[in-house]
Design a protein around this motif. Structure first.
Motif, short mmCIF file in Angstrom:
data_model
loop_
_atom_site.label_atom_id
_atom_site.label_comp_id
_atom_site.label_asym_id
_atom_site.label_seq_id
_atom_site.Cartn_x
_atom_site.Cartn_y
_atom_site.Cartn_z
N PRO A 39 0.81 -1.23 0.00
CA PRO A 39 0.00 0.00 0.00
C PRO A 39 0.83 1.27 0.00
CG PRO A 39 0.06 -0.92 2.20
CD PRO A 39 0.78 -1.90 1.30
N VAL A 40 1.49 1.50 -1.10
CA VAL A 40 2.31 2.71 -1.28
C VAL A 40 1.63 3.53 -2.37
CG1 VAL A 40 4.57 3.58 -2.00
CG2 VAL A 40 4.42 1.50 -0.62
N GLN A 41 1.15 4.71 -2.01
CA GLN A 41 0.41 5.52 -2.99
C GLN A 41 1.31 6.12 -4.05
OE1 GLN A 41 -2.40 8.34 -1.58
NE2 GLN A 41 -3.27 6.93 -0.10
N ALA A 42 2.44 6.69 -3.64
CA ALA A 42 3.38 7.29 -4.59
C ALA A 42 2.69 8.30 -5.49
CB ALA A 42 4.11 6.22 -5.39
N VAL A 43 1.94 9.20 -4.90
CA VAL A 43 1.13 10.17 -5.62
C VAL A 43 1.96 11.00 -6.61
CG1 VAL A 43 -0.35 12.21 -5.35
CG2 VAL A 43 -0.58 10.28 -3.78
N CYS A 44 3.17 11.38 -6.21
CA CYS A 44 3.98 12.26 -7.06
C CYS A 44 4.79 11.49 -8.10
CB CYS A 44 4.90 13.13 -6.21
SG CYS A 44 6.29 12.26 -5.46
N GLY A 45 4.74 10.17 -8.07
CA GLY A 45 5.45 9.37 -9.06
C GLY A 45 6.95 9.30 -8.86
N GLY A 46 7.42 9.56 -7.66
CA GLY A 46 8.84 9.42 -7.36
C GLY A 46 9.63 10.71 -7.40
N MET A 47 8.96 11.84 -7.27
CA MET A 47 9.63 13.14 -7.34
C MET A 47 10.04 13.69 -5.97
SD MET A 47 9.56 13.73 -10.60
CE MET A 47 9.88 15.46 -10.73
N ALA A 48 9.80 12.94 -4.89
CA ALA A 48 10.13 13.35 -3.51
C ALA A 48 9.36 14.58 -3.07
CB ALA A 48 11.63 13.56 -3.34
N ILE A 49 8.10 14.70 -3.53
CA ILE A 49 7.32 15.88 -3.13
C ILE A 49 5.99 15.53 -2.45
CG2 ILE A 49 8.34 17.47 -4.80
CD1 ILE A 49 5.95 17.03 -6.62
N MET A 68 20.96 11.38 1.56
CA MET A 68 19.64 11.96 1.37
C MET A 68 19.79 13.33 0.71
SD MET A 68 16.78 12.63 4.33
CE MET A 68 17.13 11.04 5.05
N GLY A 69 18.98 13.58 -0.31
CA GLY A 69 18.97 14.87 -0.96
C GLY A 69 18.16 15.89 -0.17
N ASP A 70 18.29 17.15 -0.53
CA ASP A 70 17.58 18.22 0.17
C ASP A 70 16.06 18.07 0.09
OD1 ASP A 70 20.00 19.35 0.87
OD2 ASP A 70 19.95 20.85 -0.73
N ASP A 71 15.54 17.70 -1.08
CA ASP A 71 14.09 17.55 -1.23
C ASP A 71 13.55 16.46 -0.32
OD1 ASP A 71 14.00 19.56 -3.14
OD2 ASP A 71 14.07 18.17 -4.84
N GLU A 72 14.27 15.35 -0.27
CA GLU A 72 13.84 14.24 0.58
C GLU A 72 13.89 14.65 2.06
OE1 GLU A 72 14.87 9.53 1.48
OE2 GLU A 72 16.25 10.71 0.24
N GLU A 84 14.59 8.78 12.77
CA GLU A 84 15.95 9.04 12.28
C GLU A 84 16.33 8.12 11.12
OE1 GLU A 84 19.02 9.30 15.20
OE2 GLU A 84 17.86 10.65 16.47
N SER A 85 15.63 7.00 10.99
CA SER A 85 15.94 6.08 9.89
C SER A 85 14.87 6.11 8.80
CB SER A 85 16.13 4.66 10.43
OG SER A 85 14.98 4.22 11.11
N SER A 86 14.06 7.17 8.77
CA SER A 86 13.06 7.33 7.71
C SER A 86 13.72 7.69 6.38
CB SER A 86 12.07 8.43 8.07
OG SER A 86 11.16 8.01 9.06
N ARG A 87 13.12 7.16 5.32
CA ARG A 87 13.52 7.52 3.96
C ARG A 87 12.29 7.51 3.07
NH1 ARG A 87 19.15 7.41 2.65
NH2 ARG A 87 18.34 8.44 0.78
N LEU A 88 12.39 8.18 1.95
CA LEU A 88 11.37 8.07 0.91
C LEU A 88 11.82 6.96 -0.02
CD1 LEU A 88 10.61 11.82 0.09
CD2 LEU A 88 9.45 10.30 1.71
N SER A 89 10.98 5.93 -0.15
CA SER A 89 11.41 4.77 -0.94
C SER A 89 11.62 5.11 -2.41
CB SER A 89 10.42 3.62 -0.78
OG SER A 89 9.13 3.97 -1.20
N CYS A 90 11.04 6.20 -2.88
CA CYS A 90 11.25 6.62 -4.27
C CYS A 90 12.67 7.11 -4.51
CB CYS A 90 10.25 7.68 -4.69
SG CYS A 90 10.45 9.29 -3.87
N GLN A 91 13.38 7.46 -3.44
CA GLN A 91 14.72 8.00 -3.58
C GLN A 91 15.81 6.94 -3.37
OE1 GLN A 91 15.15 11.43 -4.55
NE2 GLN A 91 13.04 10.81 -4.98
N LEU A 92 15.40 5.72 -3.12
CA LEU A 92 16.35 4.62 -2.95
C LEU A 92 16.33 3.75 -4.20
CD1 LEU A 92 15.47 3.60 0.72
CD2 LEU A 92 17.44 4.95 -0.05
N ARG A 93 17.37 3.86 -5.01
CA ARG A 93 17.48 3.08 -6.24
C ARG A 93 18.02 1.69 -5.92
NH1 ARG A 93 14.43 4.38 -10.19
NH2 ARG A 93 14.08 6.58 -10.02
#
Length: 109
Positions: A39-49, A68-72, A84-93
């Motif tokens: 259940p990952v919506q990924a509304v922005c399609g991987g743009m970290a927004i 981690m990039g600034d947007d993430e 502290e260990s949160s990430r956006l899965s769209c930013q992990l290749r």
């Protein structure tokens, strides 16, 4: 050389679901989760927004996670359930360093 890595998704009941992630398609962890009907919506399609692909990294896998990039970082700062260990899965290749990665899908609100 292996053609896929293994990613695990920790469930609320303590179980871990094993996913195979191909190395030759330049996928993100978010895309692997969606392809396996998590259940990952990924509304922005991987743009970290949008942060609807927020995961908590429980174990890094074989190597270090990419920086981690600034947007993430900005998106994660705004989330009430971020750790502290949160990430956006769209930013992990998907790459060999992520073999054995364990994530927990975080709630949206």
């Amino acid at each position: 050389m292996k053609d896929a890595i293994t990613i695990y998704v920790a469930q609320d009941n303590g179980e871990r679901v094993e996913l195979e992630a191909p190395l030759d398609m330049n996928l993100s962890v978010m895309e692997v989760l969606k392809a396996n009907e998590f259940p990952v919506q990924a509304v922005c399609g991987g743009m970290a927004i949008c942060a609807t692909c927020h995961v908590e990294v429980l174990e890094n896998g074989q190597g270090e996670l990419p920086d981690m990039g600034d947007d993430e970082a900005y998106m994660l700062e705004s989330l009430p359930h971020a750790t502290e260990s949160s990430r956006l899965s769209c930013q992990l290749r998907v790459n060999p360093d992520l073999d054995g990665l364990v994530v927990r899908i975080m709630p949206e609100a």
